[in-house]
Write a protein that holds these residues in place. Structure first.
Motif, PDB file in Angstrom:
ATOM      1  N   ILE A 372       0.856  -1.174   0.000  1.00  0.00           N
ATOM      2  CA  ILE A 372       0.000   0.000   0.000  1.00  0.00           C
ATOM      3  C   ILE A 372       0.893   1.224   0.000  1.00  0.00           C
ATOM      4  N   GLY A 373       0.699   2.084  -0.966  1.00  0.00           N
ATOM      5  CA  GLY A 373       1.538   3.274  -1.125  1.00  0.00           C
ATOM      6  C   GLY A 373       1.261   4.289  -0.041  1.00  0.00           C
ATOM      7  N   SER A 374       1.673   5.532  -0.285  1.00  0.00           N
ATOM      8  CA  SER A 374       1.479   6.516   0.774  1.00  0.00           C
ATOM      9  C   SER A 374       0.205   7.326   0.532  1.00  0.00           C
ATOM     10  N   ASP A 375      -0.259   7.900   1.611  1.00  0.00           N
ATOM     11  CA  ASP A 375      -1.467   8.737   1.618  1.00  0.00           C
ATOM     12  C   ASP A 375      -2.683   8.026   1.044  1.00  0.00           C
ATOM     13  N   VAL A 376      -2.792   6.767   1.328  1.00  0.00           N
ATOM     14  CA  VAL A 376      -3.955   6.004   0.877  1.00  0.00           C
ATOM     15  C   VAL A 376      -4.987   6.003   2.005  1.00  0.00           C
ATOM     16  N   VAL A 377      -6.244   6.105   1.641  1.00  0.00           N
ATOM     17  CA  VAL A 377      -7.310   6.005   2.643  1.00  0.00           C
ATOM     18  C   VAL A 377      -8.080   4.723   2.387  1.00  0.00           C
ATOM     19  N   ILE A 378      -8.135   3.866   3.365  1.00  0.00           N
ATOM     20  CA  ILE A 378      -8.906   2.628   3.229  1.00  0.00           C
ATOM     21  C   ILE A 378      -9.887   2.577   4.385  1.00  0.00           C
ATOM     22  N   GLU A 379     -11.162   2.494   4.082  1.00  0.00           N
ATOM     23  CA  GLU A 379     -12.163   2.531   5.136  1.00  0.00           C
ATOM     24  C   GLU A 379     -13.199   1.455   4.891  1.00  0.00           C
ATOM     25  N   GLY A 380     -13.433   0.625   5.879  1.00  0.00           N
ATOM     26  CA  GLY A 380     -14.497  -0.382   5.783  1.00  0.00           C
ATOM     27  C   GLY A 380     -14.368  -1.313   4.602  1.00  0.00           C
ATOM     28  N   SER A 381     -13.140  -1.562   4.165  1.00  0.00           N
ATOM     29  CA  SER A 381     -12.973  -2.352   2.942  1.00  0.00           C
ATOM     30  C   SER A 381     -12.312  -3.689   3.233  1.00  0.00           C
ATOM     31  N   TYR A 382     -12.398  -4.561   2.246  1.00  0.00           N
ATOM     32  CA  TYR A 382     -11.796  -5.883   2.366  1.00  0.00           C
ATOM     33  C   TYR A 382     -10.809  -6.046   1.227  1.00  0.00           C
ATOM     34  N   ILE A 383      -9.531  -5.982   1.541  1.00  0.00           N
ATOM     35  CA  ILE A 383      -8.482  -6.099   0.540  1.00  0.00           C
ATOM     36  C   ILE A 383      -7.933  -7.511   0.696  1.00  0.00           C
ATOM     37  N   TRP A 384      -7.988  -8.317  -0.363  1.00  0.00           N
ATOM     38  CA  TRP A 384      -7.512  -9.687  -0.244  1.00  0.00           C
ATOM     39  C   TRP A 384      -5.998  -9.727  -0.467  1.00  0.00           C
ATOM     40  N   ASN A 385      -5.465 -10.848  -0.936  1.00  0.00           N
ATOM     41  CA  ASN A 385      -4.014 -11.009  -0.946  1.00  0.00           C
ATOM     42  C   ASN A 385      -3.349 -10.377  -2.175  1.00  0.00           C
ATOM     43  N   ASN A 386      -2.086 -10.011  -1.992  1.00  0.00           N
ATOM     44  CA  ASN A 386      -1.220  -9.550  -3.079  1.00  0.00           C
ATOM     45  C   ASN A 386      -1.827  -8.422  -3.896  1.00  0.00           C
ATOM     46  N   VAL A 387      -2.447  -7.504  -3.226  1.00  0.00           N
ATOM     47  CA  VAL A 387      -3.032  -6.348  -3.902  1.00  0.00           C
ATOM     48  C   VAL A 387      -2.032  -5.204  -3.847  1.00  0.00           C
ATOM     49  N   THR A 388      -1.911  -4.487  -4.947  1.00  0.00           N
ATOM     50  CA  THR A 388      -1.034  -3.324  -4.978  1.00  0.00           C
ATOM     51  C   THR A 388      -1.899  -2.070  -5.036  1.00  0.00           C
ATOM     52  N   ILE A 389      -1.703  -1.208  -4.091  1.00  0.00           N
ATOM     53  CA  ILE A 389      -2.448   0.055  -4.092  1.00  0.00           C
ATOM     54  C   ILE A 389      -1.412   1.176  -4.132  1.00  0.00           C
ATOM     55  N   GLU A 390      -1.477   1.986  -5.153  1.00  0.00           N
ATOM     56  CA  GLU A 390      -0.473   3.043  -5.290  1.00  0.00           C
ATOM     57  C   GLU A 390      -0.887   4.290  -4.509  1.00  0.00           C
ATOM     58  N   ASP A 391      -0.011   5.299  -4.571  1.00  0.00           N
ATOM     59  CA  ASP A 391      -0.177   6.482  -3.717  1.00  0.00           C
ATOM     60  C   ASP A 391      -1.514   7.192  -3.942  1.00  0.00           C
ATOM     61  N   GLY A 392      -2.030   7.704  -2.859  1.00  0.00           N
ATOM     62  CA  GLY A 392      -3.155   8.632  -2.954  1.00  0.00           C
ATOM     63  C   GLY A 392      -4.492   8.031  -3.339  1.00  0.00           C
ATOM     64  N   CYS A 393      -4.626   6.720  -3.251  1.00  0.00           N
ATOM     65  CA  CYS A 393      -5.919   6.131  -3.603  1.00  0.00           C
ATOM     66  C   CYS A 393      -6.904   6.302  -2.443  1.00  0.00           C
ATOM     67  N   GLU A 394      -8.162   6.226  -2.778  1.00  0.00           N
ATOM     68  CA  GLU A 394      -9.185   6.268  -1.742  1.00  0.00           C
ATOM     69  C   GLU A 394     -10.105   5.092  -1.932  1.00  0.00           C
ATOM     70  N   ILE A 395     -10.221   4.267  -0.921  1.00  0.00           N
ATOM     71  CA  ILE A 395     -11.039   3.061  -1.043  1.00  0.00           C
ATOM     72  C   ILE A 395     -12.022   3.051   0.109  1.00  0.00           C
ATOM     73  N   ARG A 396     -13.289   3.060  -0.220  1.00  0.00           N
ATOM     74  CA  ARG A 396     -14.301   3.061   0.852  1.00  0.00           C
ATOM     75  C   ARG A 396     -15.282   1.941   0.611  1.00  0.00           C
ATOM     76  N   ASN A 397     -15.470   1.107   1.632  1.00  0.00           N
ATOM     77  CA  ASN A 397     -16.483   0.047   1.607  1.00  0.00           C
ATOM     78  C   ASN A 397     -16.445  -0.754   0.315  1.00  0.00           C
ATOM     79  N   ALA A 398     -15.287  -1.268  -0.006  1.00  0.00           N
ATOM     80  CA  ALA A 398     -15.153  -2.033  -1.246  1.00  0.00           C
ATOM     81  C   ALA A 398     -14.572  -3.395  -0.940  1.00  0.00           C
ATOM     82  N   ILE A 399     -14.730  -4.315  -1.897  1.00  0.00           N
ATOM     83  CA  ILE A 399     -14.054  -5.602  -1.805  1.00  0.00           C
ATOM     84  C   ILE A 399     -13.072  -5.657  -2.953  1.00  0.00           C
ATOM     85  N   VAL A 400     -11.823  -5.916  -2.639  1.00  0.00           N
ATOM     86  CA  VAL A 400     -10.782  -5.929  -3.661  1.00  0.00           C
ATOM     87  C   VAL A 400     -10.139  -7.312  -3.631  1.00  0.00           C
ATOM     88  N   CYS A 401     -10.280  -8.056  -4.719  1.00  0.00           N
ATOM     89  CA  CYS A 401      -9.812  -9.439  -4.737  1.00  0.00           C
ATOM     90  C   CYS A 401      -8.315  -9.543  -4.999  1.00  0.00           C
TER      91      CYS A 401
END
Lengths: 729, 407
Positions: A372-401
């Motif tokens: 997970i990069g920097s300045d990422v916001v993750i709220e109420g979400s389900y991030i599964w394995n080996n996920v790459t999230i780059e800088d500045g993303c915003e993830i709210r109430n999501a499922i990421v496989c």
């Protein structure tokens, strides 16, 4: 032991029971939900292998079964059966000392009913199921003890041959606004005998009326001294079944769904007289992951430790235990976390995950090997394995496989589901509730929920390679450097989307519903109490009971439909009469009722056709009556029947006095002219009405002149007759 | 070996699923399991002790990982390792000493028949000497160590003595294993008998017409109180119920069945009642090396109340509960959060837990244990007698080898 003491036939029965109790405890685990609610994720991986709080669902189910003392589990694999079997082979379950795990594969089954029928066929060859068994699906998370319950079931079965199933229920209040349980399923209404705990009524289907009225069979109250009606129960989908259940499925080849078909079928069928009992659990937990909402809820229950000892910091099935810190933060020992990152309460972070500067992670589950990069916001979400999230993303109430890449600056709005290996492009905003997959949405969407992704198990791999090519040619729907298709939501389900999503129900939706309910409350005061005991001797029963009036109402509806169709399709009169005769017989009605109903439908039709003024309405009615007078005539042959028609007409006029009222005399006259009504009938009606209240006489007065004229005419006729007679004489 | 492996797996499973609880039960299971591990372990000719230690360690690590909060498991594993090391040491020193003795007896054959006790005595002496040279002498070793180590090598070396003429390596090997198993058997007896050992001292601590307060349920406490009752002491017991598992209720039932005057109070009433109490007695889950106590939740509150009113706070602990680790060690898991369903009914509160509806969600925390710092404890009563909290580290040092502290 005890068996030898008893003699005769009874000994055999109890011997059998004795043999049964010595059998190993068995369970059938359906490793397929036979539903499409987890699409598109389930196109690539079977639902039971989807991780919940970083452990595949099936591990929770197996660990629970094992510790509850089950010795043998038949894992019924259907969609993606190879994946399930491979997983089990690799896991410690195949070599477990206390639990024998066997897999059964069938690709033809498209429902739980099919699966059990398949089990039954196998059964006749190998007789694997030796006695009572536990039937669960592979997405159940529970920690309830089973041994006592099975014992209870067996004892009941010994006493009563017909008690074939025990169903586990748990109290769980549903939301008063959405009529939805916390697991996202529709509110459940059940009726139970409070003493024996026998299930008497089961209704899970959507209840349309906001006041929530339920229909109970009147006979229930006759046969049971008291009935407990609850709407705050949750069905755990854990059943203790006797072998008869399998044969029942075999006998009724149309049983598909365990509840909608099987349970209802058993409850309705009083020929076989099988009974279903309920068992309410209090201190232990049970929940089934049926949709994305329940995925969210059960995940949170696990994090809140309701499922203890199946919690992330305990190694219950070969999972690597995480360390539990303050505020319910579960963190793997090797997490690399920046000092400036803010990891909030109720969060799970898996092994090998890196968390960058300034990240804010709240209420979320993050799998293994994520970066997970920097300045990422993750709220109420389900991030599964080996996920790459780059800088500045915003993830709210999501499922990421697994394997998803979310490029810098991308935003996932609430309710988004990203399936395996999807790439979200730079600064792309994925709209709320969208489901994204590398696979294209199947074009021939089966509307029937029962029909499942049975075919997808075989061809997924080839499918994928073909689609990849397509994807390159087509500019991605997820930004220039993204990959994946946004699935379209089916038309009907669009406004339902928020109900089953991982995201909490949006505020505006809630206020909308509150508003709607407030409006309703003003004209509808009956509110079903949450749960109460209905005594059969109670005077007022809040439920609709089948009575003759009701029957007539349905009959009228049917006739109306028939007449409407006849008018539209211009069907011959004798065919229509035949149909109405059929209805008459099936509803056990009199010919007079037919006359009334037919006339009612004709006038209704006239009313429903657009009109601007009374005269136009009259014209409509006249044309219909002229055209179909034979039909009406067929039923209104006798005077009584004709009177019924007039009464009906009067009734209708009272219901819509503005439109129809002024036309009463005109139409009555018309009917007289067309020989539908005889003057005797009209005069008899007048006589009957003479004694009625003033209020009832409105229409009588209106057609006073007509009746006078009729009387005079008849007198004249009489006179004429007399004259003629005289002449004859 | 395969059946040992399967019992290990089974025990690990039970620990993981939290199906076996209570430090005495786990300690007993663990030590019996380790005994069968040792007896099934093939020992190579060279370096037998190391082979045994490795085998025990391998199993021990699995057991500890299965339920890290059950500290008794780790304690017993370390005790067994300590026994192996001790026996190895005493055996090598005895062998060295024995060789000299054999030379002497070869010179004088007549001595051989009457000298049965002689080498044994010398081995014991050598072992005791070895112990005292290895670490500074403690009161404990001086008082307890000598007779104990004298009996162990005695039985074993007498068996070896018959073939002592050819004191070759194979017999030495068997001897080591045999000695170790003997030692482990003693440990089993010690764990099984710790209640009686502790209860024997009851009469010295409980006096006529006293009022005793206890919290939660502990078998040790039950036996302790009953022992005093059997000695015709008449006293009253207050039992704090120990929410949320209410094990105090069970204890109260048992006490009444044995004819004690018992009063059940809520945990929150402890402070109100403490002024009437003469002594607080509780059973510990574990005793840490600094003298701190891990006990059922609510114990710290009782200890603070006792301190405020200068009531003695007495902790009963079998020797298997003495943990050589310090509580400030981040690797040591001191507490476990159990299911919230012990506190409240899920169904009743399910509307507060509806995450979908967006309303605030209810959080429930249900810790199992409490930590009582050593300064609040007045006295520890173990199977070896009463001890001051500041002395615990010394007592613990007798039971464990420093090499095994980190597994």
């Amino acid at each position: 032991m005890g068996a030898q003491k008893k003699g005769g036939a009874a000994a055999r029965v109890s011997e059998d029971a004795e043999v049964q109790s010595r059998h190993r405890l068995q369970a059938i685990l359906l490793a397929d939900s036979f539903a499409t609610k987890f699409r598109p994720v389930t196109l690539e991986r079977p639902k039971v292998l989807l991780p919940i709080v970083n452990v595949p669902m099936i591990d929770y189910t197996l660990a629970w079964l094992e510790s509850a003392g089950i010795e043998e589990v038949f894992v019924f694999c259907c969609a993606h059966s190879m994946q399930v079997i491979e997983y089990l082979e690799k896991s410690e379950w195949y070599s477990h000392p206390n639990l024998l795990v066997r897999t059964i594969e069938s690709h033809k089954s498209i429902s739980a009913g099919d699966a059990l029928r398949y089990m039954y066929e196998q059964q006749t060859e190998t007789s694997q199921i030796q006695g009572d068994f536990v039937l669960v699906s592979g997405d159940t998370v529970s920690n309830m003890p089973l041994a006592d319950l099975i014992q209870e079931h067996r004892e009941r079965k010994k006493k009563d041959e017909k008690a074939i199933m025990t169903m586990v229920i748990k109290q769980s209040k549903s939301s008063p606004l959405t009529h939805q349980s916390r697991l996202g399923t529709d509110q459940l209404f059940i009726a139970v005998d409070p003493l024996t705990k026998q299930l008497l009524h089961y209704e899970e289907d959507k209840i349309d009326h906001p006041s929530g009225s339920v229909c109970l069979e009147k006979s229930l109250l006759d046969t049971n001294p008291s009935v407990l009606v609850c709407n705050d129960m949750q069905d755990c989908y854990i059943d203790i079944c006797s072998p008869e259940v399998l044969s029942l499925f075999e006998d009724n080849f149309d049983y598909q769904h365990l509840r909608r078909h099987f349970v209802k079928g058993v409850l309705v069928d009083d020929i076989m007289g099988y009974k279903i009992f309920t068992h309410e659990i209090h201190s232990s937990y049970a929940g089934r992951i049926d949709n994305f909402r329940s995925y969210d809820t059960v995940s949170k229950d696990i994090i809140q430790r309701w499922t203890y000892p199946y919690v992330p910091d305990i190694n219950f099935s070969g999972n690597r235990p995480l360390k539990l810190g303050r505020q319910g933060i579960y963190k793997a020992s090797d997490v690399v976390q920046s000092r400036s990152a803010d990891v909030g309460a109720s969060t799970v972070i898996g092994y090998g995950t890196k968390i960058g500067h300034g990240d804010k992670i709240m209420n979320s589950v993050i799998g293994n090997g994520c970066s997970i990069g920097s300045d990422v916001v993750i709220e109420g979400s389900y991030i599964w394995n080996n996920v790459t999230i780059e800088d500045g993303c915003e993830i709210r109430n999501a499922i990421v496989c697994d394997g998803v890449k979310i490029r810098a600056g991308a935003v996932l709005q609430p309710g988004v589901v990203l399936s395996f290996n999807v790439v979200v492009g730079r600064d792309f905003v994925v709209p709320a509730y969208s489901k994204v997959s590398l696979l294209q949405q199947p074009t021939t969407e089966d509307s029937d929920e029962e029909l499942e992704y049975a075919d997808s198990s075989s061809g997924t791999a080839d499918h994928l390679s073909g689609l990849n090519l397509q994807m390159e040619s087509k500019a991605s729907e997820l930004g220039p450097d993204g990959a994946g298709y946004i699935w379209e939501v089916c038309e009907g389900a669009h406004d339902e989307e928020w109900k089953h999503s991982v995201a909490p129900i949006p505020k505006d939706k809630l206020s909308e519903i509150t508003q709607a309910i407030d409006d309703d409350d003003t004209d509808d005061e009956s509110v079903v109490p949450t749960s109460g005991e209905l005594k059969s001797d109670a005077d007022s029963i809040n439920t609709d009971v089948n009575d003759p009036n009701d029957d007539y109402y349905y009959f009228e509806k049917e006739v109306e439909g028939t007449v409407l169709r006849a008018v539209e399709e211009n069907i011959k009169v004798d065919l229509v009469t035949m149909e109405i005769n059929g209805l008459r017989l099936s509803f056990n009605m009199e010919s007079a009722d037919c006359a009334g109903a037919t006339f009612f439908s004709m006038i209704k039709l006239a009313l429903d056709t657009p009109h601007n003024s009374g005269s136009e309405l009259y014209k409509n009615a006249a044309s219909i009556i002229t055209k179909w007078k034979d039909l009406l005539g067929f039923y209104a042959k006798k005077i009584d029947e004709q009177i019924e028609v007039i009464m009906k007409f009067e009734e209708m006029c009272q219901e819509s006095p503005k439109e129809l009222g002024p036309l009463f005399t005109q139409i009555l006259h018309l009917l007289y002219d067309k020989d539908v009504l005889q003057e005797d009938a009209i005069l008899r009606w007048e006589e009957e009405k003479a004694g009625a209240d003033e209020a009832d006489k409105v229409y009588l007065k209106q057609c006073d002149t007509f009746i006078q004229w009729l009387k005079e005419a008849s007198e004249e006729e009489d006179e004429d007759d007399e004259d003629e007679e005289e002449e004859d004489n | 070996m395969p059946d040992v492996q399967s019992t290990v797996v089974e025990f690990v499973n039970k620990l993981r699923k939290r199906k076996i609880e209570g430090s005495q039960a786990t300690a007993k299971y663990t030590v019996e399991l380790l005994r069968s591990v040792i007896s099934h372990q093939r020992v190579p000719h060279a370096n037998q002790a190391a082979a045994l230690i490795d085998a025990v360690k391998a199993v021990g690590e699995q057991l500890i990982a299965a339920n890290p909060v059950e500290l008794a498991v780790g304690n017993v594993v370390r005790r067994v390792l300590h026994i192996i090391r001790e026996e190895d040491l005493s055996l090598t020193t005895a062998a060295m000493g024995g060789l000299d003795l054999l030379d002497a007896s070869d010179d004088d054959d007549v001595d051989n028949c009457k000298g049965i006790g002689f080498p044994a005595m010398s081995a014991a002496v050598v072992a005791a000497a070895a112990r005292s040279t290895l670490r500074p002498p403690s009161l404990q070793t001086l008082l307890e160590g000598t007779p104990e180590s004298a009996t162990v090598p005695y039985t074993s070396s007498s068996g070896a003595d018959s073939e002592s003429k050819t004191a070759d390596k194979s017999s030495l090997t068997r001897k080591l294993k045999h000695d170790v198993i003997e030692g482990v058997n003693q440990l089993i007896q010690e764990i099984a008998g710790c209640h009686e050992q502790i209860a024997e001292q009851a009469i010295e601590h409980i006096h006529q017409n006293e009022v005793i307060l206890t919290l939660g349920s502990s078998r040790t406490v039950l036996e302790f109180l009953c022992a005093a009752k059997e000695k015709k002491r008449s006293f009253r017991v207050f039992v704090a119920e120990g929410a949320p598992r209410y094990q105090g209720h069970l204890l109260a039932k048992e006490l009444v069945a044995r004819g004690l005057q018992t009063t059940v109070i809520t945990d929150s009433a402890v402070f109100a009642m403490i002024s009437r109490v003469n002594m607080v007695i509780i059973g510990a889950h574990a005793v840490m090396a600094n003298g701190g106590v891990i006990g059922p939740v609510g114990v710290n509150m009782a200890a603070l109340a006792a301190q405020k009113h200068a009531v003695p706070f007495v902790v009963l602990a079998g020797s298997h509960k003495l943990c050589p680790l310090y509580p400030h060690n981040p690797e040591v898991l001191l507490n476990e959060l159990r299911s919230p369903s012990e506190l409240l009914d899920f169904g009743e509160f399910s509307d507060c837990l509806d995450f979908g509806a967006g309303s605030g969600s209810l959080q429930v925390v249900n810790p199992t244990f409490d930590y009582v710092p050593p300064n609040l404890v007045s006295l520890f009563i173990t199977d070896t007698g009463g001890h001051n909290p500041s002395y615990m580290y010394r007592l613990i040092a007798d039971y464990y080898s420093a090499d095994d502290l980190v597994m």
